[in-house]
Design a protein around this motif. Structure first.
Motif, PDB file in Angstrom:
ATOM      1  N   ALA A  62      30.949  39.660  41.397  1.00 57.92           N
ATOM      2  CA  ALA A  62      30.780  40.575  40.267  1.00 57.92           C
ATOM      3  C   ALA A  62      29.583  41.501  40.439  1.00 57.92           C
ATOM      4  CB  ALA A  62      30.644  39.779  38.974  1.00 57.92           C
ATOM      5  N   SER A  63      28.483  40.991  40.982  1.00 62.29           N
ATOM      6  CA  SER A  63      27.275  41.803  41.118  1.00 62.29           C
ATOM      7  C   SER A  63      27.398  42.866  42.195  1.00 62.29           C
ATOM      8  CB  SER A  63      26.069  40.911  41.410  1.00 62.29           C
ATOM      9  OG  SER A  63      26.256  40.182  42.609  1.00 62.29           O
ATOM     10  N   GLU A  91      41.125  63.037  50.433  1.00 67.37           N
ATOM     11  CA  GLU A  91      41.521  61.631  50.275  1.00 67.37           C
ATOM     12  C   GLU A  91      40.454  60.908  49.469  1.00 67.37           C
ATOM     13  OE1 GLU A  91      41.309  57.918  53.238  1.00 67.37           O
ATOM     14  OE2 GLU A  91      42.873  59.343  53.849  1.00 67.37           O
ATOM     15  N   PHE A  92      40.885  59.923  48.676  1.00 66.63           N
ATOM     16  CA  PHE A  92      39.920  59.007  48.078  1.00 66.63           C
ATOM     17  C   PHE A  92      40.523  57.608  48.039  1.00 66.63           C
ATOM     18  CE2 PHE A  92      42.272  60.561  44.397  1.00 66.63           C
ATOM     19  CZ  PHE A  92      42.410  59.465  43.572  1.00 66.63           C
ATOM     20  N   ARG A  93      39.624  56.615  48.042  1.00 68.76           N
ATOM     21  CA  ARG A  93      40.020  55.209  48.082  1.00 68.76           C
ATOM     22  C   ARG A  93      39.372  54.474  46.925  1.00 68.76           C
ATOM     23  NH1 ARG A  93      38.912  54.356  54.634  1.00 68.76           N
ATOM     24  NH2 ARG A  93      40.179  56.172  55.284  1.00 68.76           N
ATOM     25  N   VAL A  94      40.148  53.620  46.287  1.00 69.41           N
ATOM     26  CA  VAL A  94      39.668  52.880  45.119  1.00 69.41           C
ATOM     27  C   VAL A  94      39.933  51.391  45.323  1.00 69.41           C
ATOM     28  CG1 VAL A  94      39.832  52.575  42.628  1.00 69.41           C
ATOM     29  CG2 VAL A  94      40.166  54.852  43.620  1.00 69.41           C
ATOM     30  N   TRP A  95      38.863  50.606  45.258  1.00 64.66           N
ATOM     31  CA  TRP A  95      38.982  49.148  45.239  1.00 64.66           C
ATOM     32  C   TRP A  95      38.829  48.698  43.788  1.00 64.66           C
ATOM     33  CZ3 TRP A  95      36.884  51.899  49.175  1.00 64.66           C
ATOM     34  CH2 TRP A  95      37.220  51.551  50.493  1.00 64.66           C
ATOM     35  N   ASN A  96      39.850  48.065  43.249  1.00 64.57           N
ATOM     36  CA  ASN A  96      39.813  47.668  41.838  1.00 64.57           C
ATOM     37  C   ASN A  96      38.881  46.475  41.626  1.00 64.57           C
ATOM     38  OD1 ASN A  96      40.493  47.900  39.151  1.00 64.57           O
ATOM     39  ND2 ASN A  96      42.701  47.798  39.511  1.00 64.57           N
ATOM     40  N   TYR A  97      38.477  46.293  40.381  1.00 63.95           N
ATOM     41  CA  TYR A  97      37.579  45.188  40.026  1.00 63.95           C
ATOM     42  C   TYR A  97      38.313  43.864  40.193  1.00 63.95           C
ATOM     43  CZ  TYR A  97      34.092  42.531  37.421  1.00 63.95           C
ATOM     44  OH  TYR A  97      33.123  41.620  37.050  1.00 63.95           O
ATOM     45  N   SER A  98      37.695  42.933  40.945  1.00 66.24           N
ATOM     46  CA  SER A  98      38.409  41.701  41.290  1.00 66.24           C
ATOM     47  C   SER A  98      37.677  40.421  40.931  1.00 66.24           C
ATOM     48  CB  SER A  98      38.712  41.690  42.791  1.00 66.24           C
ATOM     49  OG  SER A  98      37.524  41.802  43.552  1.00 66.24           O
ATOM     50  N   ASN A 100      37.096  39.407  37.974  1.00 63.79           N
ATOM     51  CA  ASN A 100      38.022  38.928  36.947  1.00 63.79           C
ATOM     52  C   ASN A 100      39.144  39.949  36.911  1.00 63.79           C
ATOM     53  OD1 ASN A 100      39.467  38.439  34.555  1.00 63.79           O
ATOM     54  ND2 ASN A 100      37.682  37.584  33.527  1.00 63.79           N
ATOM     55  N   THR A 101      40.304  39.611  37.477  1.00 61.49           N
ATOM     56  CA  THR A 101      41.342  40.615  37.682  1.00 61.49           C
ATOM     57  C   THR A 101      41.888  41.203  36.382  1.00 61.49           C
ATOM     58  OG1 THR A 101      43.073  38.913  37.801  1.00 61.49           O
ATOM     59  CG2 THR A 101      41.991  39.555  39.862  1.00 61.49           C
ATOM     60  N   ALA A 102      41.711  40.494  35.273  1.00 66.61           N
ATOM     61  CA  ALA A 102      42.157  41.038  33.988  1.00 66.61           C
ATOM     62  C   ALA A 102      41.341  42.258  33.587  1.00 66.61           C
ATOM     63  CB  ALA A 102      42.063  39.974  32.895  1.00 66.61           C
ATOM     64  N   TYR A 103      40.115  42.357  34.100  1.00 65.07           N
ATOM     65  CA  TYR A 103      39.250  43.483  33.771  1.00 65.07           C
ATOM     66  C   TYR A 103      39.428  44.666  34.715  1.00 65.07           C
ATOM     67  CZ  TYR A 103      36.753  40.027  30.919  1.00 65.07           C
ATOM     68  OH  TYR A 103      36.415  39.052  29.995  1.00 65.07           O
ATOM     69  N   GLY A 104      40.311  44.535  35.702  1.00 59.87           N
ATOM     70  CA  GLY A 104      40.567  45.658  36.600  1.00 59.87           C
ATOM     71  C   GLY A 104      41.178  46.825  35.856  1.00 59.87           C
ATOM     72  N   THR A 105      40.963  48.011  36.387  1.00 59.52           N
ATOM     73  CA  THR A 105      41.499  49.220  35.759  1.00 59.52           C
ATOM     74  C   THR A 105      42.994  49.332  36.021  1.00 59.52           C
ATOM     75  OG1 THR A 105      39.382  50.370  36.006  1.00 59.52           O
ATOM     76  CG2 THR A 105      41.343  51.739  35.691  1.00 59.52           C
ATOM     77  N   GLY A 132      42.364  38.487  43.329  1.00 59.47           N
ATOM     78  CA  GLY A 132      41.175  37.695  43.019  1.00 59.47           C
ATOM     79  C   GLY A 132      40.902  36.655  44.079  1.00 59.47           C
ATOM     80  N   ALA A 133      39.841  35.857  43.864  1.00 65.11           N
ATOM     81  CA  ALA A 133      39.424  34.847  44.841  1.00 65.11           C
ATOM     82  C   ALA A 133      40.571  33.865  45.108  1.00 65.11           C
ATOM     83  CB  ALA A 133      38.192  34.116  44.329  1.00 65.11           C
ATOM     84  N   PRO A 134      40.715  33.417  46.375  1.00 64.54           N
ATOM     85  CA  PRO A 134      39.824  33.681  47.517  1.00 64.54           C
ATOM     86  C   PRO A 134      40.196  34.930  48.313  1.00 64.54           C
ATOM     87  CG  PRO A 134      41.455  32.096  48.182  1.00 64.54           C
ATOM     88  CD  PRO A 134      41.755  32.429  46.734  1.00 64.54           C
ATOM     89  N   ASP A 135      41.222  35.687  47.868  1.00 64.13           N
ATOM     90  CA  ASP A 135      41.651  36.860  48.630  1.00 64.13           C
ATOM     91  C   ASP A 135      40.649  38.003  48.484  1.00 64.13           C
ATOM     92  OD1 ASP A 135      43.949  35.511  49.334  1.00 64.13           O
ATOM     93  OD2 ASP A 135      45.116  36.325  47.663  1.00 64.13           O
ATOM     94  N   LEU A 136      40.470  38.758  49.556  1.00 65.41           N
ATOM     95  CA  LEU A 136      39.690  39.986  49.487  1.00 65.41           C
ATOM     96  C   LEU A 136      40.581  41.110  48.967  1.00 65.41           C
ATOM     97  CD1 LEU A 136      37.737  39.759  52.877  1.00 65.41           C
ATOM     98  CD2 LEU A 136      36.949  39.104  50.595  1.00 65.41           C
TER      99      LEU A 136
END
Length: 208
Positions: A62-63, A91-98, A100-105, A132-136
């Motif tokens: 999270a941090s 081009e742009f690349r977006v890594w979603n918030y992971s 807590n996957t429920a908080y991802g955009t 989410g964990a343990p997957d990247l």
């Protein structure tokens, strides 16, 4: 042939300036309309949490990401990415918030500005929800064609059933090439024409 090269050399500099190779656009300090306590907006652009060779996967810490409070949906959270100049973004690349996957955009509106008002470039719905964990987390990659001095993200929904609480992203990268400022183009054009004139005079003197 030699004379032709002398004449074309200065103008070739102008062509090179207008067609710089594309690469990752250097990040500046971004601006978030809201940030949850303990999170730092700069983590969205500084590469913290990226892994691999090349680094194209993001961890679930999270941090290492950015999170904002979202008291209601539609969300009014915006995130602005300023550039150090005008760029043609390809081009742009977006890594979603992971963390807590429920908080991802889930719904993301992308806007650009090159000096005036922001204009909508595209709407993405849904953005990929991480496992989410343990997957990247891998990035969503988008190909665009936009001239911009800054890009703004409007985060408008997350993956929580109640559509409340928090919303975030893990990392964003932009790719493109710099667009020369008008004054730079004028200067290069002037230098190119002056070079052509000088070369022409030299060739005339040799001919005489």
């Amino acid at each position: 042939m030699g004379r032709l090269l002398v004449l074309m050399g200065p103008l070739a500099l102008l062509a090179l300036a207008a067609n710089s190779p594309a690469g990752q656009i250097p990040w500046e300090v971004p601006v978030a309309s809201s940030t949850a306590y303990g999170f730092d907006p700069v983590n969205l652009v500084n590469g913290l949490g990226l892994q691999g060779d090349p680094p194209n996967l993001h961890d679930n810490v999270a941090s290492h990401a950015w999170l904002a409070e979202a008291s209601k949906i539609p969300v009014t959270v915006t995130f602005t990415f300023p550039f150090d100049g005008v760029y043609r973004v390809t081009e742009f690349r977006v890594w979603n918030y992971s963390a807590n996957t429920a908080y991802g955009t889930k719904k993301l509106v992308v806007l650009t500005a090159s000096g005036g008002d922001y204009q909508t470039l595209l709407t993405i719905e849904p953005l990929t929800q991480p496992h989410g964990a343990p997957d990247l987390t891998s990035a969503d990659v988008f190909t665009v064609d936009a001239v911009a001095r800054s890009v703004r993200f409007s985060l408008e929904s997350n993956f929580t059933p109640s559509q409340t609480s928090y919303i975030g992203l893990s990392e964003v990268q932009f790719f493109g090439s710099p667009v020369p400022e008008p004054s730079t183009l004028v200067g290069l054009l002037g230098a190119g024409l002056a070079g052509v004139a000088l070369a022409w005079r030299r060739m005339r003197r040799k001919a005489d």
